[in-house]
Design an enzyme around this catalytic site. Sequence first.
Site, PDB file in Angstrom:
ATOM      1  N   GLY A 165       0.816  -1.205   0.000  1.00 35.22           N
ATOM      2  CA  GLY A 165       0.000   0.000   0.000  1.00 35.22           C
ATOM      3  C   GLY A 165       0.852   1.258   0.000  1.00 35.22           C
ATOM      4  O   GLY A 165       1.995   1.267  -0.431  1.00 35.22           O
ATOM      5  N   ASP A 190       2.256  -7.406  -9.553  1.00 30.00           N
ATOM      6  CA  ASP A 190       1.276  -6.791 -10.445  1.00 30.00           C
ATOM      7  C   ASP A 190       0.646  -5.545  -9.841  1.00 30.00           C
ATOM      8  O   ASP A 190       0.425  -4.551 -10.541  1.00 30.00           O
ATOM      9  CB  ASP A 190       0.198  -7.796 -10.862  1.00 30.00           C
ATOM     10  CG  ASP A 190      -0.511  -8.426  -9.671  1.00 30.00           C
ATOM     11  OD1 ASP A 190      -0.026  -8.273  -8.533  1.00 30.00           O
ATOM     12  OD2 ASP A 190      -1.558  -9.061  -9.881  1.00 30.00           O
ATOM     13  N   GLY A 191       0.400  -5.554  -8.519  1.00 27.90           N
ATOM     14  CA  GLY A 191      -0.142  -4.355  -7.881  1.00 27.90           C
ATOM     15  C   GLY A 191       0.834  -3.203  -7.923  1.00 27.90           C
ATOM     16  O   GLY A 191       0.457  -2.047  -8.178  1.00 27.90           O
ATOM     17  N   THR A 192       2.114  -3.506  -7.705  1.00 31.17           N
ATOM     18  CA  THR A 192       3.151  -2.475  -7.774  1.00 31.17           C
ATOM     19  C   THR A 192       3.280  -1.930  -9.185  1.00 31.17           C
ATOM     20  O   THR A 192       3.445  -0.716  -9.383  1.00 31.17           O
ATOM     21  CB  THR A 192       4.502  -3.066  -7.323  1.00 31.17           C
ATOM     22  OG1 THR A 192       4.379  -3.530  -5.979  1.00 31.17           O
ATOM     23  CG2 THR A 192       5.605  -2.032  -7.395  1.00 31.17           C
ATOM     24  N   THR A 218       7.347 -11.375  -8.457  1.00 30.06           N
ATOM     25  CA  THR A 218       6.315 -12.134  -7.764  1.00 30.06           C
ATOM     26  C   THR A 218       6.811 -13.555  -7.591  1.00 30.06           C
ATOM     27  O   THR A 218       7.106 -14.234  -8.571  1.00 30.06           O
ATOM     28  CB  THR A 218       4.971 -12.138  -8.515  1.00 30.06           C
ATOM     29  OG1 THR A 218       4.125 -13.149  -7.961  1.00 30.06           O
ATOM     30  CG2 THR A 218       5.147 -12.397  -9.996  1.00 30.06           C
ATOM     31  N   ASP A 220       5.190 -16.024  -6.744  1.00 28.83           N
ATOM     32  CA  ASP A 220       4.176 -16.976  -7.206  1.00 28.83           C
ATOM     33  C   ASP A 220       4.225 -17.213  -8.706  1.00 28.83           C
ATOM     34  O   ASP A 220       3.520 -18.088  -9.215  1.00 28.83           O
ATOM     35  CB  ASP A 220       2.769 -16.481  -6.849  1.00 28.83           C
ATOM     36  CG  ASP A 220       2.512 -16.443  -5.354  1.00 28.83           C
ATOM     37  OD1 ASP A 220       3.323 -17.024  -4.604  1.00 28.83           O
ATOM     38  OD2 ASP A 220       1.522 -15.815  -4.938  1.00 28.83           O
ATOM     39  N   GLU A 319      -1.337 -22.245  -1.093  1.00 27.74           N
ATOM     40  CA  GLU A 319      -2.079 -21.513  -0.063  1.00 27.74           C
ATOM     41  C   GLU A 319      -3.476 -21.094  -0.506  1.00 27.74           C
ATOM     42  O   GLU A 319      -4.360 -20.903   0.326  1.00 27.74           O
ATOM     43  CB  GLU A 319      -1.296 -20.267   0.377  1.00 27.74           C
ATOM     44  CG  GLU A 319      -1.090 -19.242  -0.723  1.00 27.74           C
ATOM     45  CD  GLU A 319      -0.343 -18.014  -0.236  1.00 27.74           C
ATOM     46  OE1 GLU A 319      -0.662 -17.527   0.862  1.00 27.74           O
ATOM     47  OE2 GLU A 319       0.556 -17.551  -0.955  1.00 27.74           O
ATOM     48  N   TYR A 372       7.635 -18.396   4.957  1.00 23.92           N
ATOM     49  CA  TYR A 372       8.505 -17.256   5.234  1.00 23.92           C
ATOM     50  C   TYR A 372       9.983 -17.630   5.190  1.00 23.92           C
ATOM     51  O   TYR A 372      10.834 -16.764   4.970  1.00 23.92           O
ATOM     52  CB  TYR A 372       8.122 -16.626   6.574  1.00 23.92           C
ATOM     53  CG  TYR A 372       6.741 -16.004   6.506  1.00 23.92           C
ATOM     54  CD1 TYR A 372       6.529 -14.828   5.800  1.00 23.92           C
ATOM     55  CD2 TYR A 372       5.643 -16.633   7.100  1.00 23.92           C
ATOM     56  CE1 TYR A 372       5.261 -14.280   5.699  1.00 23.92           C
ATOM     57  CE2 TYR A 372       4.369 -16.092   6.993  1.00 23.92           C
ATOM     58  CZ  TYR A 372       4.182 -14.910   6.293  1.00 23.92           C
ATOM     59  OH  TYR A 372       2.932 -14.376   6.174  1.00 23.92           O
ATOM     60  N   MET A 373      10.296 -18.906   5.369  1.00 21.67           N
ATOM     61  CA  MET A 373      11.669 -19.353   5.182  1.00 21.67           C
ATOM     62  C   MET A 373      12.068 -19.233   3.716  1.00 21.67           C
ATOM     63  O   MET A 373      13.189 -18.839   3.388  1.00 21.67           O
ATOM     64  CB  MET A 373      11.821 -20.799   5.654  1.00 21.67           C
ATOM     65  CG  MET A 373      11.637 -20.990   7.149  1.00 21.67           C
ATOM     66  SD  MET A 373      11.679 -22.726   7.610  1.00 21.67           S
ATOM     67  CE  MET A 373      13.339 -23.165   7.121  1.00 21.67           C
TER      68      MET A 373
END
Length: 487
Positions: A165, A190-192, A218, A220, A319, A372-373
Amino acid sequence: MATQTNFQMKVTEGQLGYVLQDVPHITDYIPNLPTYPNPLRSNPAYSVVKQYFVDMDDSVPQKIVVHKDTPRGVHFRRAGPRQKVYFTPEEVNACIVTCGGLCPGLNTVIREIVHSLDYMYGATKVLGIDGGYRGFYSKNTIPLSPKIVNDIHKRGGTILGTSRGGHDTVKIVDSIQDRGFNQVYIIGGDGTQKGAAVIYEEIRKRGLKVAVAGIPKTIDNDIPVIDKSFGFDTAVEEAQRAINAAHVEAESAENGIGVVKLMGRYSGFIAMYATLASRDVDCCLIPESPFYLEGQGGLFEYIEKRLKENGHMVIVVAEGAGEDLLAAKNEQDASGNKLLQDVGLWLSQRIKEHFSKEKKLLITLKYIDPTYMIRAIPSNASDNVYCTLLAQSAVHGAMSGFTGFTSGLVNGRHTYIPFNRITEQQNKVVITDRMWARLLSSTNQPSFLSHKLLDKAKKEQGPQSQLMDDTTNIADAKTGNKEKSNK
């Protein structure tokens, strides 16, 4: 040739169905800018390189599998240095910002942008924006030089800090204008990149000589058009450690089940490729392929079958898989992404309940979440090379006056892609494609799709889709039957 232009993309049509989806250039709105000989002409590193400069007419096709009568199709401008540049080394005042979640390779991209500007073009004024987009107007800048960034590629995360944000277009462009930045390098998903497109448009409206270059990030791998995003190879490689641990735990216990949750909010690429790489996985669940738990052909039935056959099994779940089975959370993070419930915990609990209460079968289940690792580690050798080329391509593009573009790999060639092509949709696993069939043949799992869902998937992928049904899908993949594919 016919040319159509809007703020974010210039479309040029040529013979035989050739279409160039070109990126904007600073001279589109500031004509008659002076040009300068590219400093690489006198750079000793490139003195032995033949035809190092990219021809202005070079382009890269989006699709390379064609038929003899197929139109040439969509092309993108080839990345690389040009004969002329629009900034002198002394004039360059660049900034770099990283936004969104962490990803292996962020520091490598930062390092290579700084090194490319200095070592290739002699530009030494480079600053980092602290803490993502909001850092433009609420934090101090971070000085960057080859010495400062020299070893940062060995560390995970980003030395600039990041956040979600905080995008206030007017404040950001005011900061760019007040600080005299004329090259802005934006690293994010993509948001950035959507935010970068808005920043570019505001800069264009103000008539500023500022090049805005994006580097797609990304973990992902859900950004469209490009072959892959940086950090993806590292994520797949690191995921092997979690899968191996789950396999050891499962194999060492009677009726052992290892469940591994991997990243993939909307796209299951990490789960799919990690499964294919491992060969120890018995079932892979991704967001693009719905599944159900109970009844004939359901997940529980398959688990029971594998336990009877092998005495253990490993399940990899992305996830975002099975979200239709979980209660909606109706919350979003600062980037507008839907907050998901932990499908790994939910699935583990449901499996335990089913086999203890309904089947009276004693199982040992271990759940591993390495999310997170994986995000926090440095990039591997393959991603380091990729990050280097992405960064160098972005710098070449900005110095050549291109703006409003993302640097990306298309069919093995580095290109400049208009922002709107990067942000128009998400890249997802195509379950009607042969890659998913290869996974099904590797794990020998059922597709969990009813005939109704199969027909729906065929229609969504269009007439080019070559979906094989549950029986022929696996058989054809094993026997090597040929199918056409858009991959």
